[in-house]
Design an enzyme around this catalytic site. Structure first.
Site, PDB file in Angstrom:
ATOM      1  N   MET A   1      12.172 -28.254 -39.153  1.00 65.35           N
ATOM      2  CA  MET A   1      12.766 -27.220 -38.344  1.00 65.35           C
ATOM      3  C   MET A   1      14.244 -27.105 -38.674  1.00 65.35           C
ATOM      4  O   MET A   1      15.060 -27.647 -37.968  1.00 65.35           O
ATOM      5  CB  MET A   1      12.576 -27.571 -36.870  1.00 65.35           C
ATOM      6  CG  MET A   1      12.694 -26.381 -35.994  1.00 65.35           C
ATOM      7  SD  MET A   1      14.012 -26.056 -34.849  1.00 65.35           S
ATOM      8  CE  MET A   1      15.574 -26.220 -35.380  1.00 65.35           C
ATOM      9  N   PRO A   2      14.573 -26.460 -39.770  1.00 64.93           N
ATOM     10  CA  PRO A   2      15.994 -26.298 -40.059  1.00 64.93           C
ATOM     11  C   PRO A   2      16.658 -25.274 -39.146  1.00 64.93           C
ATOM     12  O   PRO A   2      16.003 -24.361 -38.640  1.00 64.93           O
ATOM     13  CB  PRO A   2      16.023 -25.814 -41.505  1.00 64.93           C
ATOM     14  CG  PRO A   2      14.637 -25.596 -41.930  1.00 64.93           C
ATOM     15  CD  PRO A   2      13.720 -25.992 -40.825  1.00 64.93           C
ATOM     16  N   PHE A   3      17.931 -25.475 -38.941  1.00 62.96           N
ATOM     17  CA  PHE A   3      18.771 -24.527 -38.217  1.00 62.96           C
ATOM     18  C   PHE A   3      19.844 -24.061 -39.186  1.00 62.96           C
ATOM     19  O   PHE A   3      20.522 -24.892 -39.807  1.00 62.96           O
ATOM     20  CB  PHE A   3      19.402 -25.185 -36.990  1.00 62.96           C
ATOM     21  CG  PHE A   3      20.381 -24.292 -36.286  1.00 62.96           C
ATOM     22  CD1 PHE A   3      19.939 -23.176 -35.595  1.00 62.96           C
ATOM     23  CD2 PHE A   3      21.740 -24.551 -36.339  1.00 62.96           C
ATOM     24  CE1 PHE A   3      20.846 -22.331 -34.955  1.00 62.96           C
ATOM     25  CE2 PHE A   3      22.645 -23.718 -35.697  1.00 62.96           C
ATOM     26  CZ  PHE A   3      22.192 -22.613 -35.008  1.00 62.96           C
ATOM     27  N   ILE A  34       8.925 -24.494 -45.069  1.00 60.18           N
ATOM     28  CA  ILE A  34       8.866 -24.481 -43.611  1.00 60.18           C
ATOM     29  C   ILE A  34       7.871 -23.407 -43.166  1.00 60.18           C
ATOM     30  O   ILE A  34       7.603 -22.464 -43.913  1.00 60.18           O
ATOM     31  CB  ILE A  34      10.259 -24.231 -42.973  1.00 60.18           C
ATOM     32  CG1 ILE A  34      10.758 -22.809 -43.269  1.00 60.18           C
ATOM     33  CG2 ILE A  34      11.259 -25.282 -43.431  1.00 60.18           C
ATOM     34  CD1 ILE A  34      11.921 -22.376 -42.419  1.00 60.18           C
ATOM     35  N   THR A  72      21.073 -27.246 -41.278  1.00 61.88           N
ATOM     36  CA  THR A  72      20.862 -28.580 -40.723  1.00 61.88           C
ATOM     37  C   THR A  72      19.369 -28.763 -40.546  1.00 61.88           C
ATOM     38  O   THR A  72      18.702 -27.932 -39.934  1.00 61.88           O
ATOM     39  CB  THR A  72      21.569 -28.734 -39.354  1.00 61.88           C
ATOM     40  OG1 THR A  72      22.960 -28.467 -39.518  1.00 61.88           O
ATOM     41  CG2 THR A  72      21.379 -30.131 -38.801  1.00 61.88           C
TER      42      THR A  72
END
Length: 131
Positions: A1-3, A34, A72
């Site tokens: 779960m990248p931000f 993802i 991130t």
């Protein structure tokens, strides 16, 4: 779960911002594998004196169209996967909205899974235990 945090100068039209957002997400889907529905981003628009960058450091020359993408994620990726992401993102942004590769800077950071709380004030590992 990248931000992803996307920083650029203020004043671009909505379709430009959407194209940048879409390219970041597609590059993450393609390179980091993802899920398509896993999209979390914030776009930060800055006045010229609020986004400071060296126009020639390790690349360039950079123009006022400079875009900084900070990703991130909780899952570490190897150097080859990161390179694939950087290249895919540069390629997608060149197509739409027409961003020059010299104007793109990317930073990828990873964190521990316990550093994430997806909702309800519960650390991600604890939330998974409840499901």
């Amino acid at each position: 779960m990248p931000f992803a945090r996307i920083s650029l100068r203020r004043g671009k039209p909505r379709d430009y911002l959407r194209a940048v957002s879409d390219a970041v997400h597609q590059a993450l889907v393609d390179a980091f594998r993802i899920p398509v529905a896993d999209r979390f981003q914030a776009i930060h628009q800055h006045d010229p004196e609020e986004l400071i960058f060296d126009r020639d450091y390790l690349g360039g020359p950079r123009s006022d169209d400079f875009v900084l993408v900070c990703v991130t994620g909780g899952k570490p990726r190897d150097a080859e996967t990161k390179q694939a992401f950087y290249q895919r993102l540069a390629d997608l942004l060149a197509v739409s909205p027409g961003l020059r590769p010299e104007d793109l800077m990317v930073i990828v950071q990873t964190t521990d899974y316990a550093d994430w709380s997806f909702s309800n004030g519960i650390a991600a590992p604890l939330a998974e235990q409840k499901t």
